[in-house]
Enzyme design. Structure first.
Site, PDB file in Angstrom:
ATOM      1  CB  CYS A  30      -0.903  -0.049   1.227  1.00  0.00           C
ATOM      2  SG  CYS A  30      -1.740   1.486   1.621  1.00  0.00           S
ATOM      3  CB  CYS A  33       0.344   1.712   4.071  1.00  0.00           C
ATOM      4  SG  CYS A  33      -1.367   1.174   3.979  1.00  0.00           S
TER       5      CYS A  33
END
Length: 123
Positions: A30, A33
């Site tokens: 991600c 993230c």
């Protein structure tokens, strides 16, 4: 304090044994993230009295499912074991600090009272 890694086995105890716990639900693939990770880490250093925990949604799928994670990163804040904040999306540093300050400033007697008042209605 550095961030701590949570697992299915340590999640519940970490949330219930500490006054304030921020949990970053993330995954290695991600991009947002990865962008949020250093902001979260810095917050753990700035706010050592708050447990900053990370939960890898790929490795810990049971807790991610139970928590209802549908997008990552997702930040959850717990105070006295009660979920008081839940938001998907990477936060900039000032917004994360606002969340930390708001959670610290909560009147937990009022929160517990509101929960107790809701319980009979749900039964």
């Amino acid at each position: 304090m550095a961030t701590v890694e949570l697992t299915d086995d340590t999640f519940q105890q970490t949330v219930t044994d500490n006054d304030i716990v921020l949990v970053d639900f993330w995954a290695a693939w991600c991009g947002p993230c990865r962008q949020f990770a250093p902001i979260f880490e810095k917050s753990s250093e700035t706010n050592p009295e708050v447990v900053h925990a990370k939960l890898d949604t790929e490795a810990q799928q049971r807790i991610a499912a139970v928590a209802g994670i549908t997008a990552i990163p997702t930040l959850m804040a717990f105070r006295e074991g009660v979920l008081v904040f839940n938001q998907a999306g990477a936060l900039p540093a000032p917004a994360l600090q606002q969340v930390v300050d708001a959670v610290k400033g909560l009147d937990m007697a009022e929160v517990h009272k509101a929960i107790a008042e809701q319980a009979p209605q749900e039964a």
